[in-house]
Design a protein around this motif. Sequence first.
Motif, PDB file in Angstrom:
ATOM      1  N   THR A 139       0.860  -1.184   0.000  1.00 55.28           N
ATOM      2  CA  THR A 139       0.000   0.000   0.000  1.00 55.28           C
ATOM      3  C   THR A 139       0.899   1.237   0.000  1.00 55.28           C
ATOM      4  O   THR A 139       1.777   1.365   0.864  1.00 55.28           O
ATOM      5  CB  THR A 139      -0.911   0.036   1.235  1.00 55.28           C
ATOM      6  N   VAL A 140       0.693   2.117  -0.953  1.00 55.76           N
ATOM      7  CA  VAL A 140       1.554   3.289  -1.108  1.00 55.76           C
ATOM      8  C   VAL A 140       0.740   4.564  -0.927  1.00 55.76           C
ATOM      9  O   VAL A 140      -0.272   4.771  -1.595  1.00 55.76           O
ATOM     10  CB  VAL A 140       2.238   3.290  -2.497  1.00 55.76           C
ATOM     11  N   PHE A 141       1.182   5.403   0.000  1.00 53.79           N
ATOM     12  CA  PHE A 141       0.630   6.747   0.165  1.00 53.79           C
ATOM     13  C   PHE A 141       1.519   7.703  -0.636  1.00 53.79           C
ATOM     14  O   PHE A 141       2.666   7.948  -0.242  1.00 53.79           O
ATOM     15  CB  PHE A 141       0.625   7.152   1.646  1.00 53.79           C
ATOM     16  N   ASP A 142       1.017   8.185  -1.752  1.00 50.03           N
ATOM     17  CA  ASP A 142       1.834   9.025  -2.625  1.00 50.03           C
ATOM     18  C   ASP A 142       1.385  10.484  -2.634  1.00 50.03           C
ATOM     19  O   ASP A 142       1.773  11.262  -3.510  1.00 50.03           O
ATOM     20  CB  ASP A 142       1.837   8.475  -4.050  1.00 50.03           C
ATOM     21  N   GLY A 143       0.548  10.850  -1.654  1.00 44.39           N
ATOM     22  CA  GLY A 143       0.069  12.230  -1.584  1.00 44.39           C
ATOM     23  C   GLY A 143      -1.196  12.461  -2.373  1.00 44.39           C
ATOM     24  O   GLY A 143      -1.631  13.609  -2.527  1.00 44.39           O
ATOM     25  N   PHE A 144      -1.812  11.375  -2.862  1.00 42.25           N
ATOM     26  CA  PHE A 144      -3.058  11.496  -3.622  1.00 42.25           C
ATOM     27  C   PHE A 144      -4.172  10.747  -2.893  1.00 42.25           C
ATOM     28  O   PHE A 144      -3.930   9.744  -2.218  1.00 42.25           O
ATOM     29  CB  PHE A 144      -2.897  10.951  -5.041  1.00 42.25           C
ATOM     30  N   SER A 145      -5.378  11.242  -3.056  1.00 42.21           N
ATOM     31  CA  SER A 145      -6.530  10.638  -2.392  1.00 42.21           C
ATOM     32  C   SER A 145      -6.795   9.237  -2.922  1.00 42.21           C
ATOM     33  O   SER A 145      -6.481   8.914  -4.068  1.00 42.21           O
ATOM     34  CB  SER A 145      -7.765  11.518  -2.602  1.00 42.21           C
ATOM     35  N   PHE A 146      -7.377   8.393  -2.058  1.00 46.63           N
ATOM     36  CA  PHE A 146      -7.802   7.064  -2.476  1.00 46.63           C
ATOM     37  C   PHE A 146      -9.211   7.180  -3.072  1.00 46.63           C
ATOM     38  O   PHE A 146     -10.209   6.836  -2.442  1.00 46.63           O
ATOM     39  CB  PHE A 146      -7.808   6.094  -1.292  1.00 46.63           C
ATOM     40  N   GLN A 149      -6.700  12.837  -6.406  1.00 47.34           N
ATOM     41  CA  GLN A 149      -6.278  14.233  -6.408  1.00 47.34           C
ATOM     42  C   GLN A 149      -5.219  14.454  -5.340  1.00 47.34           C
ATOM     43  O   GLN A 149      -5.246  13.819  -4.282  1.00 47.34           O
ATOM     44  CB  GLN A 149      -7.479  15.160  -6.168  1.00 47.34           C
ATOM     45  N   PHE A 150      -4.304  15.386  -5.604  1.00 45.69           N
ATOM     46  CA  PHE A 150      -3.200  15.623  -4.680  1.00 45.69           C
ATOM     47  C   PHE A 150      -3.716  16.209  -3.373  1.00 45.69           C
ATOM     48  O   PHE A 150      -4.468  17.186  -3.352  1.00 45.69           O
ATOM     49  CB  PHE A 150      -2.173  16.569  -5.298  1.00 45.69           C
ATOM     50  N   ASP A 151      -3.280  15.590  -2.278  1.00 42.00           N
ATOM     51  CA  ASP A 151      -3.647  16.023  -0.930  1.00 42.00           C
ATOM     52  C   ASP A 151      -2.503  15.620  -0.010  1.00 42.00           C
ATOM     53  O   ASP A 151      -2.384  14.457   0.386  1.00 42.00           O
ATOM     54  CB  ASP A 151      -4.955  15.366  -0.495  1.00 42.00           C
ATOM     55  N   SER A 152      -1.643  16.571   0.333  1.00 42.08           N
ATOM     56  CA  SER A 152      -0.424  16.247   1.072  1.00 42.08           C
ATOM     57  C   SER A 152      -0.700  15.684   2.457  1.00 42.08           C
ATOM     58  O   SER A 152       0.165  15.028   3.052  1.00 42.08           O
ATOM     59  CB  SER A 152       0.455  17.491   1.192  1.00 42.08           C
ATOM     60  N   THR A 153      -1.924  15.892   3.000  1.00 43.65           N
ATOM     61  CA  THR A 153      -2.226  15.353   4.328  1.00 43.65           C
ATOM     62  C   THR A 153      -2.346  13.826   4.311  1.00 43.65           C
ATOM     63  O   THR A 153      -2.332  13.190   5.374  1.00 43.65           O
ATOM     64  CB  THR A 153      -3.529  15.944   4.879  1.00 43.65           C
ATOM     65  N   MET A 154      -2.429  13.228   3.128  1.00 39.40           N
ATOM     66  CA  MET A 154      -2.514  11.764   3.034  1.00 39.40           C
ATOM     67  C   MET A 154      -1.284  11.092   3.632  1.00 39.40           C
ATOM     68  O   MET A 154      -1.364   9.967   4.138  1.00 39.40           O
ATOM     69  CB  MET A 154      -2.681  11.338   1.573  1.00 39.40           C
ATOM     70  N   PHE A 155      -0.133  11.768   3.599  1.00 38.65           N
ATOM     71  CA  PHE A 155       1.085  11.184   4.152  1.00 38.65           C
ATOM     72  C   PHE A 155       0.986  10.971   5.662  1.00 38.65           C
ATOM     73  O   PHE A 155       1.738  10.187   6.236  1.00 38.65           O
ATOM     74  CB  PHE A 155       2.288  12.078   3.852  1.00 38.65           C
ATOM     75  N   ASP A 156       0.074  11.681   6.320  1.00 39.20           N
ATOM     76  CA  ASP A 156      -0.028  11.615   7.775  1.00 39.20           C
ATOM     77  C   ASP A 156      -0.887  10.447   8.250  1.00 39.20           C
ATOM     78  O   ASP A 156      -0.988  10.200   9.456  1.00 39.20           O
ATOM     79  CB  ASP A 156      -0.621  12.927   8.316  1.00 39.20           C
ATOM     80  N   THR A 193       2.920  10.517 -14.201  1.00 37.44           N
ATOM     81  CA  THR A 193       1.506  10.197 -14.009  1.00 37.44           C
ATOM     82  C   THR A 193       0.703  11.368 -13.461  1.00 37.44           C
ATOM     83  O   THR A 193      -0.482  11.217 -13.182  1.00 37.44           O
ATOM     84  CB  THR A 193       1.354   9.005 -13.041  1.00 37.44           C
ATOM     85  N   TRP A 194       1.326  12.533 -13.290  1.00 38.60           N
ATOM     86  CA  TRP A 194       0.626  13.692 -12.736  1.00 38.60           C
ATOM     87  C   TRP A 194       0.267  14.692 -13.829  1.00 38.60           C
ATOM     88  O   TRP A 194       1.059  14.950 -14.735  1.00 38.60           O
ATOM     89  CB  TRP A 194       1.491  14.414 -11.714  1.00 38.60           C
ATOM     90  N   GLU A 195      -0.926  15.266 -13.710  1.00 39.76           N
ATOM     91  CA  GLU A 195      -1.357  16.274 -14.677  1.00 39.76           C
ATOM     92  C   GLU A 195      -2.361  17.201 -14.006  1.00 39.76           C
ATOM     93  O   GLU A 195      -3.091  16.783 -13.095  1.00 39.76           O
ATOM     94  CB  GLU A 195      -1.988  15.598 -15.893  1.00 39.76           C
ATOM     95  N   ARG A 196      -2.390  18.437 -14.431  1.00 34.58           N
ATOM     96  CA  ARG A 196      -3.382  19.369 -13.887  1.00 34.58           C
ATOM     97  C   ARG A 196      -4.760  19.045 -14.465  1.00 34.58           C
ATOM     98  O   ARG A 196      -4.889  18.622 -15.617  1.00 34.58           O
ATOM     99  CB  ARG A 196      -3.017  20.819 -14.216  1.00 34.58           C
ATOM    100  N   SER A 197      -5.767  19.251 -13.652  1.00 27.56           N
ATOM    101  CA  SER A 197      -7.140  19.055 -14.116  1.00 27.56           C
ATOM    102  C   SER A 197      -7.467  20.104 -15.172  1.00 27.56           C
ATOM    103  O   SER A 197      -6.758  21.104 -15.324  1.00 27.56           O
ATOM    104  CB  SER A 197      -8.113  19.167 -12.941  1.00 27.56           C
TER     105      SER A 197
END
Length: 425
Positions: free
Chosen positions: A237-244, A249-256, A288-292
């Motif tokens: 399971t990898v927390f890469d800063g994106f929501s499950f 979408q990028f959400d830096s709080t996912m690392f916590d 794999t990252w791109e702006r909406s």
Amino acid sequence: MSDNERDPFWLSKNVKLCQGVGSENEKFYKNGVEIKEDNNSIDLDEFKKMVKNESLKFLNNKFDNIVVLVGAGASVTDNNFQPDEHGIAKTGVTVAKIADVVQKKLADKKYHFDEDEEDFDVFTLAEMAEMSSYSDNILDNGKKLNGEFNLEDFLSNILAYEKFVPEADQEKFKNTKKIILDIIIKATSYNYDRNTFKHVKFLNVLSKLTNPENKLNLVTTNYDTLLEDAAESMKWTVFDGFSFSQTPQFDSTMFDWNLVKEVPNVKTNENIYKINVANLLKIHGSLTWERSESGDNIIRKDKKLVKEPIMVFPSSNKYAQSYQEPYFDLFNKFQNLLHKPNTLLITTGFSFADNHIARMIISAIQTNDGLSTLITNFSINESQNSNSNLNELINAMDNYYNVAFLKATLNGDLSEYLGGSMDDN
């Protein structure tokens, strides 16, 4: 022959293990003295066992926090650019090799993007260098790039020059820049192949060093997806800063966050932590990252569907770019990890040429007494080192900071030195 003229495999404050060179390549030395058993010289396998023992001594502490910095060298195998029919590389190559590919592609004056079979009118690399005042001569004998050419500095130069391009040259300049960036993307778009790369083996070894209550932290400057592909093949399971979510979408709080469950059938507040969970911080962006479409969010997609990936392209203004979204959050998280107590930092494939990252690590070593740093690379020869950041790290080692150097690569024998065996998959 002094140790400065030998090939070091292990460097720490008190122990230096070296192999002889030239006519002495079958001799091995510890702190300048030839290693012998029963008055006989040891062989390479026995020497490597000694190197492994020193490495395991360094790792012997039960660290609360493990951080692994994975640089471009970790994706390199034979450094041969072998593209498929779409120009996608099969394995990683160095920045210098990418520069050679760029030079040849532009010299051919023909380049096809996947969506367009049209030939573009482009400048050669030498023409771009001269018009942007980078250099009036970047080629040896008019063909090969000379040793002074630096792709990062060159890209910084043309990006700064772009607003001054004469109107008559703007389209040609734009086409040339687009091709250079496209080559960089394709040169880093390889897929994980466990017969070529050893990332699975590496992650298996790291998992044995990691306390489940504290996730393994993987930090990488690479755009490729080798780490996440390897982790997925192992059902990590990898927390890469994106929501499950369906559209991550990028959400830096996912690392916590972490994954836990309650202990069944027991009246207690104790939790069980899921094993093989890792944070993945891609501090220079990803294929794999791109702006909406609205530009409000950063989303993660299959790399085949991404048209304009969010990446910090190799240029000397990477430090300034690191203050932009999403890089600032990722760098801030990385910096915080380095300042936690009882932390182990392992670097692999990272040359310490990226000054903004190197200075962050050096500062942490000098201010965090609880940080131990193992620097691994294909060469750790201190007498041939022109990198000022590495020289400063060697000085830190000599001044009793907990720093050591190991000659090893991720796709070589690094996993074995860190405790793995030949039987690991």
